[in-house]
Design an enzyme around this catalytic site. Structure first.
Site, PDB file in Angstrom:
ATOM      1  N   SER A   1       0.836  -1.212   0.000  1.00  0.00           N
ATOM      2  CA  SER A   1       0.000   0.000   0.000  1.00  0.00           C
ATOM      3  C   SER A   1       0.864   1.252   0.000  1.00  0.00           C
ATOM      4  O   SER A   1       0.356   2.364  -0.038  1.00  0.00           O
ATOM      5  CB  SER A   1      -0.925   0.027   1.217  1.00  0.00           C
ATOM      6  OG  SER A   1      -0.180   0.010   2.413  1.00  0.00           O
TER       7      SER A   1
ATOM      8  N   THR B   1     -39.137  27.490 -10.110  1.00  0.00           N
ATOM      9  CA  THR B   1     -39.427  26.168  -9.544  1.00  0.00           C
ATOM     10  C   THR B   1     -39.748  25.311 -10.766  1.00  0.00           C
ATOM     11  O   THR B   1     -40.290  25.834 -11.750  1.00  0.00           O
ATOM     12  CB  THR B   1     -40.639  26.190  -8.581  1.00  0.00           C
ATOM     13  OG1 THR B   1     -41.787  26.622  -9.318  1.00  0.00           O
ATOM     14  CG2 THR B   1     -40.423  27.145  -7.419  1.00  0.00           C
ATOM     15  N   HIS B   2     -39.389  24.063 -10.744  1.00  0.00           N
ATOM     16  CA  HIS B   2     -39.538  23.177 -11.907  1.00  0.00           C
ATOM     17  C   HIS B   2     -38.824  23.739 -13.145  1.00  0.00           C
ATOM     18  O   HIS B   2     -39.248  23.488 -14.272  1.00  0.00           O
ATOM     19  CB  HIS B   2     -41.014  22.939 -12.268  1.00  0.00           C
ATOM     20  CG  HIS B   2     -41.873  22.588 -11.100  1.00  0.00           C
ATOM     21  ND1 HIS B   2     -42.117  21.296 -10.710  1.00  0.00           N
ATOM     22  CD2 HIS B   2     -42.520  23.377 -10.197  1.00  0.00           C
ATOM     23  CE1 HIS B   2     -42.896  21.303  -9.637  1.00  0.00           C
ATOM     24  NE2 HIS B   2     -43.157  22.555  -9.298  1.00  0.00           N
TER      25      HIS B   2
ATOM     26  N   SER C   1     -13.219  24.747 -28.124  1.00  0.00           N
ATOM     27  CA  SER C   1     -13.423  23.476 -28.795  1.00  0.00           C
ATOM     28  C   SER C   1     -12.355  23.328 -29.870  1.00  0.00           C
ATOM     29  O   SER C   1     -11.962  24.304 -30.497  1.00  0.00           O
ATOM     30  CB  SER C   1     -14.817  23.456 -29.426  1.00  0.00           C
ATOM     31  OG  SER C   1     -14.831  22.554 -30.517  1.00  0.00           O
TER      32      SER C   1
ATOM     33  N   LYS D   1     -16.881  28.307 -30.047  1.00  0.00           N
ATOM     34  CA  LYS D   1     -17.320  27.832 -28.728  1.00  0.00           C
ATOM     35  C   LYS D   1     -16.463  28.309 -27.565  1.00  0.00           C
ATOM     36  O   LYS D   1     -15.256  28.412 -27.659  1.00  0.00           O
ATOM     37  CB  LYS D   1     -17.376  26.302 -28.723  1.00  0.00           C
ATOM     38  CG  LYS D   1     -18.449  25.809 -29.670  1.00  0.00           C
ATOM     39  CD  LYS D   1     -18.931  24.451 -29.308  1.00  0.00           C
ATOM     40  CE  LYS D   1     -19.816  24.509 -28.087  1.00  0.00           C
ATOM     41  NZ  LYS D   1     -20.299  23.186 -27.745  1.00  0.00           N
TER      42      LYS D   1
ATOM     43  N   GLU E   1     -18.510  22.041 -15.482  1.00  0.00           N
ATOM     44  CA  GLU E   1     -18.895  20.683 -15.892  1.00  0.00           C
ATOM     45  C   GLU E   1     -18.065  19.640 -15.150  1.00  0.00           C
ATOM     46  O   GLU E   1     -18.566  18.605 -14.720  1.00  0.00           O
ATOM     47  CB  GLU E   1     -18.698  20.502 -17.401  1.00  0.00           C
ATOM     48  CG  GLU E   1     -19.774  21.180 -18.226  1.00  0.00           C
ATOM     49  CD  GLU E   1     -19.459  21.124 -19.721  1.00  0.00           C
ATOM     50  OE1 GLU E   1     -20.305  20.652 -20.471  1.00  0.00           O
ATOM     51  OE2 GLU E   1     -18.365  21.554 -20.126  1.00  0.00           O
TER      52      GLU E   1
ATOM     53  N   GLN F   1      -7.232  -1.706   4.300  1.00  0.00           N
ATOM     54  CA  GLN F   1      -6.149  -0.987   3.624  1.00  0.00           C
ATOM     55  C   GLN F   1      -6.667  -0.262   2.374  1.00  0.00           C
ATOM     56  O   GLN F   1      -6.091   0.735   1.942  1.00  0.00           O
ATOM     57  CB  GLN F   1      -5.056  -1.986   3.235  1.00  0.00           C
ATOM     58  CG  GLN F   1      -3.898  -1.394   2.476  1.00  0.00           C
ATOM     59  CD  GLN F   1      -2.734  -2.368   2.381  1.00  0.00           C
ATOM     60  OE1 GLN F   1      -2.078  -2.639   3.364  1.00  0.00           O
ATOM     61  NE2 GLN F   1      -2.512  -2.917   1.204  1.00  0.00           N
TER      62      GLN F   1
HETATM   63  N1  ARG Z   1      -1.093  -1.049   5.449  1.00  0.00           N
HETATM   64  C1  ARG Z   1      -2.073  -1.440   6.443  1.00  0.00           C
HETATM   65  C2  ARG Z   1      -3.350  -0.650   6.217  1.00  0.00           C
HETATM   66  O1  ARG Z   1      -3.288   0.341   5.597  1.00  0.00           O
HETATM   67  C3  ARG Z   1      -1.556  -1.168   7.795  1.00  0.00           C
HETATM   68  C4  ARG Z   1      -2.094  -2.070   8.851  1.00  0.00           C
HETATM   69  C5  ARG Z   1      -1.627  -3.431   8.591  1.00  0.00           C
HETATM   70  N2  ARG Z   1      -1.927  -4.306   9.670  1.00  0.00           N
HETATM   71  C6  ARG Z   1      -1.840  -5.624   9.507  1.00  0.00           C
HETATM   72  N3  ARG Z   1      -2.147  -6.323  10.526  1.00  0.00           N
HETATM   73  N4  ARG Z   1      -1.503  -6.173   8.369  1.00  0.00           N
HETATM   74  O2  ARG Z   1      -4.395  -1.042   6.649  1.00  0.00           O
END
Ligand code: ARG
Length: 464
Positions: A24, A156-157, A278, A284, A291, A323
């Site tokens: 992560s 309204t509407h 555009s 345009k 948007e 995670q």
């Molecule tokens: N990278 C993990 C998360 O974001 C951290 C916690 C991980 N804990 C574990 N017991 N593997 O959730």
């Protein structure tokens, strides 16, 4: 293989596909500041209860601070084999200061660590969003103040309903954003709780001082239940929900800007610097900014559903599913901030086309309600007055005339109760100024609402 903090239990190395699948750090490296801040507080507490000696504490703090500097200067390389930001920083700390680094994780788990980091992160970002909202509200008040003389067809509407001040309409958004700000402030109270010391889920057998770490980190207090503290993400969900509501408000404002900027309405013109062209149609000038605000709203709603669905049905306590919270939370922060900022940048440059608004105002019998109310004042029942006015409108439609072209004789044909003073009621400005109920659109009321909004914003700016 990078040595994992947990490698002791394992015979074989992790498959690199698994390393890639489970990492992560590519996202959560964004939490480095919070992670380091949390670790320093934890280390100070460990020193206080005698688990670290003063020398070890000093080394840990110095080491963590040097890592923070390197990350800030982009001199730190995160390694996905070390999974997440927490293990990357801890491994590097140990590399830099030796064995003292290995003591830092005493009485802590990544489960309370990540919850702590996310709370610190969100606390900072919620405060930043609060300030951006104040900026947006200031701009709205300014535009409302500059356009106090513009009466437009209130709808309204999406049909002409009654005349209102453009300023009154804009100040409706001020109210929405003020509520959004309140909602964020309320979420902040529940974000600002320290999970540290809950460890993996059961709490710790070391004599950790949870109040100390909570106070060090500026949290209001430690969480009450260790299982809850590591498995709760509702603080993040609430944040995303509040953002979704705020985005919904912004998307409505964006939609109105798009409509009003269209050839059909022509009420406003977007500043050139906030519009785009555009590649094929040279004439345009497109409202891409509003948007995109409207479109990005969908993304934030999606983030909310993602988080709710990740958490749905998870058994207590921590599960790795959690995670997956980082992406939606970070995206919500980035999207919401950028949308508030861009809207606050765009609004002061709006050109309001008073002539087009006046033309529109004359088209739709916008003061028909005032004519009916007039008859009631002259003794007619409301139902009867409604019917008579309906007949007038029907006559106007079939003859292609408008209310302001009717003479006294015309009025008299529909009811003997009409007198010369009816012309005051047909006029949109008189109509607006007659709506003096608290919160109504009379110029005097809107002027006051703007003054109040100004002093509200001044107070907010003093608090910050
Ligand atoms: N990278 C993990 C998360 O974001 C951290 C916690 C991980 N804990 C574990 N017991 N593997 O959730």
């Amino acid at each position: 293989m990078a040595d994992k903090p947990w490698s002791g239990r394992f015979g074989d190395a992790t498959h690199e596909k698994v390393e890639h699948f489970t990492e992560s750090v590519s996202l959560d490296k964004r939490l480095y500041r919070d992670d380091i801040q949390g670790s320093i507080a934890h280390a100070r507490m460990l020193a206080k209860i005698g688990i670290l000696n003063p020398d070890e504490l000093a080394k840990i703090i110095q080491g963590l601070e040097s890592i923070a500097r390197d990350i800030e200067e982009d001199k730190f390389s995160f390694d996905e084999r070390l999974e997440d930001v927490h293990m990357n920083i801890e491994a590097e700390l140990t590399r830099r200061i030796g064995d003292a680094g290995k003591k830092l994780h005493t009485a802590r788990s990544r489960n309370d660590q990540v919850a702590c980091d996310l709370r610190l992160f969100l606390r900072r970002e919620i405060q930043a969003i609060g300030r951006l909202l104040t900026g947006l509200m200031e701009v709205i008040v300014k535009v409302a103040e500059d356009n106090l003389d513009i009466v437009m067809p209130g709808m309204t509407h999406l049909q002409h309903a009654q005349p209102v001040l453009l300023s009154h309409h804009l100040m409706a958004y001020f109210e929405m954003f003020a509520r959004d700000q309140e909602r964020f402030a309320d979420v902040l109270r529940r974000v600002n709780i320290s999970p540290l010391g809950s460890a993996a889920l059961a709490g710790s057998s070391y004599p950790v001082d949870r109040w100390m770490t909570a106070m060090e980190l500026g949290f209001e207090k430690p969480s009450r239940n260790s299982i809850d503290a590591v498995s709760d993400r509702d603080f993040a969900i609430e944040f995303v929900a509040s953002s979704a509501i705020c985005m919904m408000h912004m998307s409505r404002l964006a939609e109105e800007l798009i409509l009003w900027n269209s050839q059909e309405f022509g009420f406003i013109e977007l500043p050139d610097s906030y519009a785009t062209g555009s590649s094929i149609m040279p004439q345009k000038k497109n409202p891409d900014v509003p948007e995109l605000v409207r479109g990005k709203t969908g993304k934030v709603y999606g983030n909310l559903v993602t988080l709710l669905t990740i958490m749905k049905g998870l058994p207590l306590a921590y599960n790795r599913d959690m995670q997956e919270d980082k992406g939606p939370v970070f995206d919500t922060v980035d999207t919401t901030k950028s949308c508030i900022e861009i809207m606050a940048g765009l609004l002061p440059g709006l050109k309001v086309n008073k002539d087009a608004i006046m033309v529109a105002l004359g088209k739709g019998f916008i003061t028909a309600t005032d004519v009916a109310d007039y008859l009631v004042r002259k003794g007619e029942t409301f139902r009867e007055a409604h019917r008579i006015t309906g007949e007038i409108v029907s006559y106007l439609v079939s003859t292609g005339k408008t209310l302001d072209t009717l003479g006294m004789d015309d009025f008299k044909r529909f009811s003997p109760r009409f007198e010369e003073d009816v012309f005051n009621y047909v006029d949109p400005i008189s109509s607006v100024d007659s709506r003096t109920t608290y919160g109504g659109t009379a110029r005097k009321n809107v002027f006051e609402a703007i003054q109040k909004a100004r002093s509200f914003l001044n107070d907010l700016n003093h608090e910050i």
